[in-house]
Design a protein around this motif. Structure first.
Motif, PDB file in Angstrom:
ATOM      1  N   MET A   4     -22.250  -1.508  11.782  1.00  0.00           N
ATOM      2  CA  MET A   4     -21.269  -2.232  11.030  1.00  0.00           C
ATOM      3  C   MET A   4     -19.885  -1.665  11.294  1.00  0.00           C
ATOM      4  SD  MET A   4     -22.336  -2.766   7.256  1.00  0.00           S
ATOM      5  CE  MET A   4     -23.723  -3.538   6.703  1.00  0.00           C
ATOM      6  N   THR A   5     -19.032  -2.578  11.546  1.00  0.00           N
ATOM      7  CA  THR A   5     -17.641  -2.148  11.750  1.00  0.00           C
ATOM      8  C   THR A   5     -16.770  -2.760  10.663  1.00  0.00           C
ATOM      9  OG1 THR A   5     -17.165  -3.999  13.192  1.00  0.00           O
ATOM     10  CG2 THR A   5     -17.909  -1.977  14.227  1.00  0.00           C
ATOM     11  N   ALA A   6     -15.737  -2.051  10.309  1.00  0.00           N
ATOM     12  CA  ALA A   6     -14.811  -2.521   9.278  1.00  0.00           C
ATOM     13  C   ALA A   6     -13.870  -3.564   9.881  1.00  0.00           C
ATOM     14  CB  ALA A   6     -14.012  -1.360   8.729  1.00  0.00           C
ATOM     15  N   ARG A   7     -13.465  -4.451   9.052  1.00  0.00           N
ATOM     16  CA  ARG A   7     -12.530  -5.489   9.497  1.00  0.00           C
ATOM     17  C   ARG A   7     -11.135  -4.879   9.588  1.00  0.00           C
ATOM     18  NH1 ARG A   7     -10.293 -10.168   6.132  1.00  0.00           N
ATOM     19  NH2 ARG A   7      -9.326 -11.407   7.744  1.00  0.00           N
ATOM     20  N   ILE A   8     -10.492  -5.048  10.704  1.00  0.00           N
ATOM     21  CA  ILE A   8      -9.177  -4.478  10.928  1.00  0.00           C
ATOM     22  C   ILE A   8      -8.127  -5.466  10.388  1.00  0.00           C
ATOM     23  CG2 ILE A   8      -7.509  -3.717  12.652  1.00  0.00           C
ATOM     24  CD1 ILE A   8      -9.897  -2.971  14.414  1.00  0.00           C
ATOM     25  N   ILE A   9      -7.205  -4.937   9.551  1.00  0.00           N
ATOM     26  CA  ILE A   9      -6.137  -5.796   9.023  1.00  0.00           C
ATOM     27  C   ILE A   9      -4.789  -5.156   9.315  1.00  0.00           C
ATOM     28  CG2 ILE A   9      -7.550  -6.774   7.170  1.00  0.00           C
ATOM     29  CD1 ILE A   9      -6.130  -4.841   5.253  1.00  0.00           C
ATOM     30  N   ASN A  10      -3.804  -5.986   9.417  1.00  0.00           N
ATOM     31  CA  ASN A  10      -2.447  -5.517   9.620  1.00  0.00           C
ATOM     32  C   ASN A  10      -1.815  -5.371   8.233  1.00  0.00           C
ATOM     33  OD1 ASN A  10       0.308  -5.258  10.117  1.00  0.00           O
ATOM     34  ND2 ASN A  10       0.161  -6.460  12.016  1.00  0.00           N
ATOM     35  N   LEU A  11      -1.471  -4.164   7.842  1.00  0.00           N
ATOM     36  CA  LEU A  11      -0.957  -3.906   6.500  1.00  0.00           C
ATOM     37  C   LEU A  11       0.376  -4.609   6.248  1.00  0.00           C
ATOM     38  CD1 LEU A  11      -1.861  -0.127   6.129  1.00  0.00           C
ATOM     39  CD2 LEU A  11      -3.061  -2.108   5.192  1.00  0.00           C
ATOM     40  N   ARG A  12       1.223  -4.682   7.247  1.00  0.00           N
ATOM     41  CA  ARG A  12       2.512  -5.354   7.098  1.00  0.00           C
ATOM     42  C   ARG A  12       2.313  -6.833   6.797  1.00  0.00           C
ATOM     43  NH1 ARG A  12       5.026  -8.253  10.767  1.00  0.00           N
ATOM     44  NH2 ARG A  12       3.780  -7.369  12.420  1.00  0.00           N
ATOM     45  N   GLN A  13       1.409  -7.478   7.515  1.00  0.00           N
ATOM     46  CA  GLN A  13       1.141  -8.896   7.271  1.00  0.00           C
ATOM     47  C   GLN A  13       0.506  -9.104   5.892  1.00  0.00           C
ATOM     48  OE1 GLN A  13      -1.289 -10.023  10.615  1.00  0.00           O
ATOM     49  NE2 GLN A  13       0.503 -10.614  11.865  1.00  0.00           N
ATOM     50  N   ARG A  14      -0.380  -8.216   5.491  1.00  0.00           N
ATOM     51  CA  ARG A  14      -1.029  -8.324   4.178  1.00  0.00           C
ATOM     52  C   ARG A  14       0.001  -8.172   3.053  1.00  0.00           C
ATOM     53  NH1 ARG A  14      -3.562 -10.629   0.630  1.00  0.00           N
ATOM     54  NH2 ARG A  14      -4.565  -9.330  -0.917  1.00  0.00           N
ATOM     55  N   ARG A  15       0.948  -7.224   3.225  1.00  0.00           N
ATOM     56  CA  ARG A  15       1.986  -7.016   2.222  1.00  0.00           C
ATOM     57  C   ARG A  15       2.869  -8.263   2.095  1.00  0.00           C
ATOM     58  NH1 ARG A  15       7.006  -5.619   3.264  1.00  0.00           N
ATOM     59  NH2 ARG A  15       6.469  -4.774   5.294  1.00  0.00           N
ATOM     60  N   LYS A  16       3.253  -8.842   3.192  1.00  0.00           N
ATOM     61  CA  LYS A  16       4.077 -10.058   3.171  1.00  0.00           C
ATOM     62  C   LYS A  16       3.319 -11.234   2.557  1.00  0.00           C
ATOM     63  CE  LYS A  16       7.244  -8.984   6.906  1.00  0.00           C
ATOM     64  NZ  LYS A  16       7.832  -9.430   8.175  1.00  0.00           N
ATOM     65  N   GLN A  17       2.038 -11.339   2.872  1.00  0.00           N
ATOM     66  CA  GLN A  17       1.222 -12.415   2.303  1.00  0.00           C
ATOM     67  C   GLN A  17       1.144 -12.277   0.784  1.00  0.00           C
ATOM     68  OE1 GLN A  17      -2.863 -12.341   3.586  1.00  0.00           O
ATOM     69  NE2 GLN A  17      -3.290 -14.396   2.791  1.00  0.00           N
ATOM     70  N   LYS A  18       0.983 -11.055   0.300  1.00  0.00           N
ATOM     71  CA  LYS A  18       0.915 -10.815  -1.135  1.00  0.00           C
ATOM     72  C   LYS A  18       2.251 -11.160  -1.796  1.00  0.00           C
ATOM     73  CE  LYS A  18      -0.415  -7.362  -4.514  1.00  0.00           C
ATOM     74  NZ  LYS A  18      -0.896  -6.011  -4.737  1.00  0.00           N
ATOM     75  N   GLN A  19       3.370 -10.827  -1.167  1.00  0.00           N
ATOM     76  CA  GLN A  19       4.688 -11.169  -1.709  1.00  0.00           C
ATOM     77  C   GLN A  19       4.864 -12.687  -1.795  1.00  0.00           C
ATOM     78  OE1 GLN A  19       7.395  -9.162   0.917  1.00  0.00           O
ATOM     79  NE2 GLN A  19       7.609  -7.389  -0.438  1.00  0.00           N
ATOM     80  N   ARG A  20       4.410 -13.402  -0.777  1.00  0.00           N
ATOM     81  CA  ARG A  20       4.513 -14.872  -0.782  1.00  0.00           C
ATOM     82  C   ARG A  20       3.691 -15.469  -1.918  1.00  0.00           C
ATOM     83  NH1 ARG A  20       2.890 -14.646   4.637  1.00  0.00           N
ATOM     84  NH2 ARG A  20       4.648 -13.957   5.865  1.00  0.00           N
ATOM     85  N   GLU A  21       2.490 -14.936  -2.132  1.00  0.00           N
ATOM     86  CA  GLU A  21       1.639 -15.440  -3.211  1.00  0.00           C
ATOM     87  C   GLU A  21       2.290 -15.195  -4.579  1.00  0.00           C
ATOM     88  OE1 GLU A  21      -2.048 -13.419  -2.608  1.00  0.00           O
ATOM     89  OE2 GLU A  21      -2.607 -14.663  -0.888  1.00  0.00           O
ATOM     90  N   THR A  22       2.857 -14.010  -4.761  1.00  0.00           N
ATOM     91  CA  THR A  22       3.527 -13.680  -6.019  1.00  0.00           C
ATOM     92  C   THR A  22       4.737 -14.592  -6.232  1.00  0.00           C
ATOM     93  OG1 THR A  22       2.840 -11.381  -5.784  1.00  0.00           O
ATOM     94  CG2 THR A  22       4.604 -11.835  -7.344  1.00  0.00           C
ATOM     95  N   ALA A  23       5.516 -14.800  -5.187  1.00  0.00           N
ATOM     96  CA  ALA A  23       6.683 -15.668  -5.288  1.00  0.00           C
ATOM     97  C   ALA A  23       6.262 -17.106  -5.586  1.00  0.00           C
ATOM     98  CB  ALA A  23       7.492 -15.616  -3.994  1.00  0.00           C
ATOM     99  N   GLY A  24       5.166 -17.527  -5.011  1.00  0.00           N
ATOM    100  CA  GLY A  24       4.653 -18.871  -5.267  1.00  0.00           C
ATOM    101  C   GLY A  24       4.236 -19.050  -6.717  1.00  0.00           C
ATOM    102  N   ARG A  25       3.572 -18.044  -7.279  1.00  0.00           N
ATOM    103  CA  ARG A  25       3.168 -18.109  -8.691  1.00  0.00           C
ATOM    104  C   ARG A  25       4.391 -18.125  -9.600  1.00  0.00           C
ATOM    105  NH1 ARG A  25      -0.007 -13.298  -8.839  1.00  0.00           N
ATOM    106  NH2 ARG A  25      -0.566 -13.420  -6.678  1.00  0.00           N
ATOM    107  N   THR A  26       5.383 -17.310  -9.266  1.00  0.00           N
ATOM    108  CA  THR A  26       6.613 -17.280 -10.059  1.00  0.00           C
ATOM    109  C   THR A  26       7.326 -18.619  -9.972  1.00  0.00           C
ATOM    110  OG1 THR A  26       6.858 -14.926  -9.594  1.00  0.00           O
ATOM    111  CG2 THR A  26       8.798 -16.068 -10.406  1.00  0.00           C
ATOM    112  N   GLY A  27       7.366 -19.183  -8.793  1.00  0.00           N
ATOM    113  CA  GLY A  27       7.999 -20.485  -8.603  1.00  0.00           C
ATOM    114  C   GLY A  27       7.291 -21.588  -9.365  1.00  0.00           C
ATOM    115  N   ASP A  28       5.991 -21.545  -9.380  1.00  0.00           N
ATOM    116  CA  ASP A  28       5.225 -22.547 -10.142  1.00  0.00           C
ATOM    117  C   ASP A  28       5.499 -22.434 -11.640  1.00  0.00           C
ATOM    118  OD1 ASP A  28       4.140 -23.492  -7.802  1.00  0.00           O
ATOM    119  OD2 ASP A  28       2.246 -22.384  -8.018  1.00  0.00           O
ATOM    120  N   ALA A  29       5.596 -21.194 -12.117  1.00  0.00           N
ATOM    121  CA  ALA A  29       5.883 -20.989 -13.540  1.00  0.00           C
ATOM    122  C   ALA A  29       7.278 -21.503 -13.879  1.00  0.00           C
ATOM    123  CB  ALA A  29       5.765 -19.516 -13.893  1.00  0.00           C
ATOM    124  N   ASN A  30       8.249 -21.240 -13.011  1.00  0.00           N
ATOM    125  CA  ASN A  30       9.609 -21.727 -13.239  1.00  0.00           C
ATOM    126  C   ASN A  30       9.662 -23.245 -13.181  1.00  0.00           C
ATOM    127  OD1 ASN A  30      10.691 -19.205 -13.610  1.00  0.00           O
ATOM    128  ND2 ASN A  30      11.346 -18.972 -11.494  1.00  0.00           N
TER     129      ASN A  30
END
Length: 81
Positions: A1-27
């Protein structure tokens, strides 16, 4: 079994986009009214204020009513005598 390799920079940006999207929906839910809806609400408020002010008895009208009542009381007193 091998671990799935992820790019931390891309994951951080994706999380920021999701948070901004939730904030935008609330507004959008809180403040998301069309210009026409805002103008209609403002016009209804102005109309209600004008109607209320139109029914207000002004200082001059109150004084006139008092003098009318006083003269009516005097005429009642004159008829009683």
């Amino acid at each position: 079994m091998t671990a799935r390799i992820i790019n931390l920079r891309q994951r951080r940006k994706q999380k920021q986009r999701e948070t901004a999207g939730r904030t935008g929906d609330a507004n959008a839910a809180a403040f998301g009214r069309t210009k026409a809806e805002r103008e209609t609400t403002a016009a209804e408020g102005d109309l209600a204020t004008r109607r209320l002010e139109g029914h207000r008895i002004g200082r001059d009208q109150r004084e006139d009513r008092r003098s009318d009542e006083a003269s009516a009381d005097k005429s009642d007193d004159d008829t009683k005598e």
